[in-house]
Design a protein around this motif. Structure first.
Motif, PDB file in Angstrom:
ATOM      1  N   PRO A 258      -6.333  10.172  -3.859  1.00  0.00           N
ATOM      2  CA  PRO A 258      -7.655  10.166  -3.215  1.00  0.00           C
ATOM      3  C   PRO A 258      -7.675   9.440  -1.868  1.00  0.00           C
ATOM      4  N   ALA A 259      -8.596   9.849  -1.030  1.00  0.00           N
ATOM      5  CA  ALA A 259      -8.801   9.203   0.271  1.00  0.00           C
ATOM      6  C   ALA A 259      -8.972   7.705   0.076  1.00  0.00           C
ATOM      7  N   GLY A 260      -8.395   6.940   0.962  1.00  0.00           N
ATOM      8  CA  GLY A 260      -8.512   5.486   0.895  1.00  0.00           C
ATOM      9  C   GLY A 260      -7.401   4.830   0.096  1.00  0.00           C
ATOM     10  N   GLN A 261      -6.697   5.628  -0.717  1.00  0.00           N
ATOM     11  CA  GLN A 261      -5.589   5.079  -1.506  1.00  0.00           C
ATOM     12  C   GLN A 261      -4.282   5.224  -0.730  1.00  0.00           C
ATOM     13  N   TYR A 262      -3.301   4.402  -1.095  1.00  0.00           N
ATOM     14  CA  TYR A 262      -1.989   4.445  -0.450  1.00  0.00           C
ATOM     15  C   TYR A 262      -1.391   5.852  -0.584  1.00  0.00           C
ATOM     16  N   GLY A 263      -0.988   6.427   0.532  1.00  0.00           N
ATOM     17  CA  GLY A 263      -0.372   7.759   0.506  1.00  0.00           C
ATOM     18  C   GLY A 263      -1.356   8.900   0.301  1.00  0.00           C
ATOM     19  N   ALA A 264      -2.638   8.623   0.572  1.00  0.00           N
ATOM     20  CA  ALA A 264      -3.690   9.621   0.357  1.00  0.00           C
ATOM     21  C   ALA A 264      -3.284  11.000   0.866  1.00  0.00           C
ATOM     22  N   GLY A 265      -3.534  12.004   0.040  1.00  0.00           N
ATOM     23  CA  GLY A 265      -3.179  13.369   0.396  1.00  0.00           C
ATOM     24  C   GLY A 265      -2.643  14.097  -0.829  1.00  0.00           C
ATOM     25  N   THR A 266      -2.029  15.240  -0.582  1.00  0.00           N
ATOM     26  CA  THR A 266      -1.578  16.095  -1.674  1.00  0.00           C
ATOM     27  C   THR A 266      -0.059  16.035  -1.814  1.00  0.00           C
ATOM     28  N   VAL A 267       0.379  15.942  -3.061  1.00  0.00           N
ATOM     29  CA  VAL A 267       1.817  15.907  -3.361  1.00  0.00           C
ATOM     30  C   VAL A 267       2.152  17.111  -4.234  1.00  0.00           C
ATOM     31  N   GLU A 268       3.171  17.852  -3.835  1.00  0.00           N
ATOM     32  CA  GLU A 268       3.653  18.928  -4.695  1.00  0.00           C
ATOM     33  C   GLU A 268       5.177  18.913  -4.705  1.00  0.00           C
ATOM     34  N   ILE A 269       5.758  19.420  -5.782  1.00  0.00           N
ATOM     35  CA  ILE A 269       7.220  19.430  -5.899  1.00  0.00           C
ATOM     36  C   ILE A 269       7.783  20.583  -5.083  1.00  0.00           C
TER      37      ILE A 269
END
Ligand code: MN
Length: 149
Positions: A91-102
């Motif tokens: 989520p926005a505001g968290q460390y590494g905010a954004g989308t992760v996919e393999i």
């Protein structure tokens, strides 16, 4: 090996990332995650399971798939082994905010290793073959390239 840094950067009540723990045994797994990060922009994260954690590097231009291409790989904090299965939205505001996919995953074979050098063979679906990671003098910056087979 420790996950203290990994844990301290994250609020697990807010991020779907796994808290995880240092694991025993050796499975020799690797993962390359596509990380569409709000702050850092799109990059690959390469993670190699070693010593019960995932040694991790952020690779701004991605893991090279052609011989002769050297890319910057920035060492980041060790991640929990469970992270190798993680896909989702930080989520926005968290460390590494954004989308992760393999992007790719599989086993790797360790060929050679010391403090400043890791030679390994990736056995993924997309990324295969021997690779070198070499640390630039006393920094978190490494170079990664594909070695001639
Ligand atoms: Mn990342």
């Amino acid at each position: 090996m420790s996950l203290k840094k990994y844990w301290s950067k994250r609020d697990f009540s807010k991020t779907p990332e796994p808290r995880g723990k240092v694991l025993k045994g050796k499975k020799n797994i690797f993962v390359i995650q596509n990380h569409f990060a709000e702050r850092a922009g799109h990059h690959h994260d390469l993670r190699l399971e070693m010593g019960g954690v995932l040694k991790s590097w952020a690779i701004p231009k991605g893991v090279p798939q052609k011989e002769g291409v050297k890319r910057l790989a920035v060492e980041v904090e060790d991640h929990a082994v469970e992270y190798a299965r993680f896909e989702g939205v930080i989520p926005a505001g968290q460390y590494g905010a954004g989308t992760v996919e393999i992007f790719d995953q599989g086993k790797y074979k360790l060929i050679e290793q010391d403090k400043n050098k890791i030679i390994f063979e990736l056995r993924g679906k997309k990324i295969k073959g021997p690779h070198a990671l070499i640390r630039m003098k006393n920094t978190k910056n490494w170079l990664i390239w594909k070695i001639k087979e």
